[in-house]
Design an enzyme around this catalytic site. Sequence first.
Site, short mmCIF file in Angstrom:
data_model
loop_
_atom_site.label_atom_id
_atom_site.label_comp_id
_atom_site.label_asym_id
_atom_site.label_seq_id
_atom_site.Cartn_x
_atom_site.Cartn_y
_atom_site.Cartn_z
N ASP A 1 0.87 -1.17 0.00
CA ASP A 1 0.00 0.00 0.00
C ASP A 1 0.91 1.22 0.00
OD1 ASP A 1 -1.75 2.07 0.50
OD2 ASP A 1 -2.76 1.09 2.17
N ALA A 2 1.08 1.83 -1.17
CA ALA A 2 1.97 2.99 -1.30
C ALA A 2 1.25 4.17 -1.93
CB ALA A 2 3.20 2.60 -2.10
N LYS A 3 -0.05 4.21 -1.75
CA LYS A 3 -0.80 5.32 -2.35
C LYS A 3 -0.52 6.60 -1.57
CE LYS A 3 -4.96 4.04 0.19
NZ LYS A 3 -4.31 3.00 0.95
N ARG A 4 -0.59 7.70 -2.25
CA ARG A 4 -0.41 9.01 -1.62
C ARG A 4 -1.78 9.65 -1.47
NH1 ARG A 4 3.92 6.41 -1.09
NH2 ARG A 4 5.90 7.47 -1.36
N TYR A 7 3.68 9.86 5.66
CA TYR A 7 4.34 10.28 4.42
C TYR A 7 4.90 11.69 4.57
CZ TYR A 7 2.55 6.30 1.74
OH TYR A 7 2.28 5.04 1.25
#
Length: 121
Positions: free
Chosen positions: A100-103, A113
Amino acid sequence: MTQIDRLIRAIREMNNPSVMGLDTKVDYLPEAFAKRHIAESGRAGAILAYNKALMEGLRDVIPAVKIQSAYYELLGSEGIRCMEQTIEIAHKLDYVVMVDAKRGDIGATATAYSAAYLAPD
């Protein structure tokens, strides 16, 4: 076989659609565990040891892991390497792995982040 096919097969075999979230921060580790492992191998090492223990202990129950990139990125390059090592261990244990690397995420991970890239050390 695609990853989705692997996931579907694993869910059926285990009769469990759960995914283990590895949203791991040092603050979330049991105090005694964290203290010992931080002294031995630093914060990223403590997180890696905890992730490994969880994945080994739950291998026969949970078919997949979801790694929250924000918490690893908080630790800089050591955190990124910890995330890579966590993925390597997960693959060796035959988990289906999601990152899960969504911004622009929810508050907790958006804060992580921001701290990873905008906050001074």
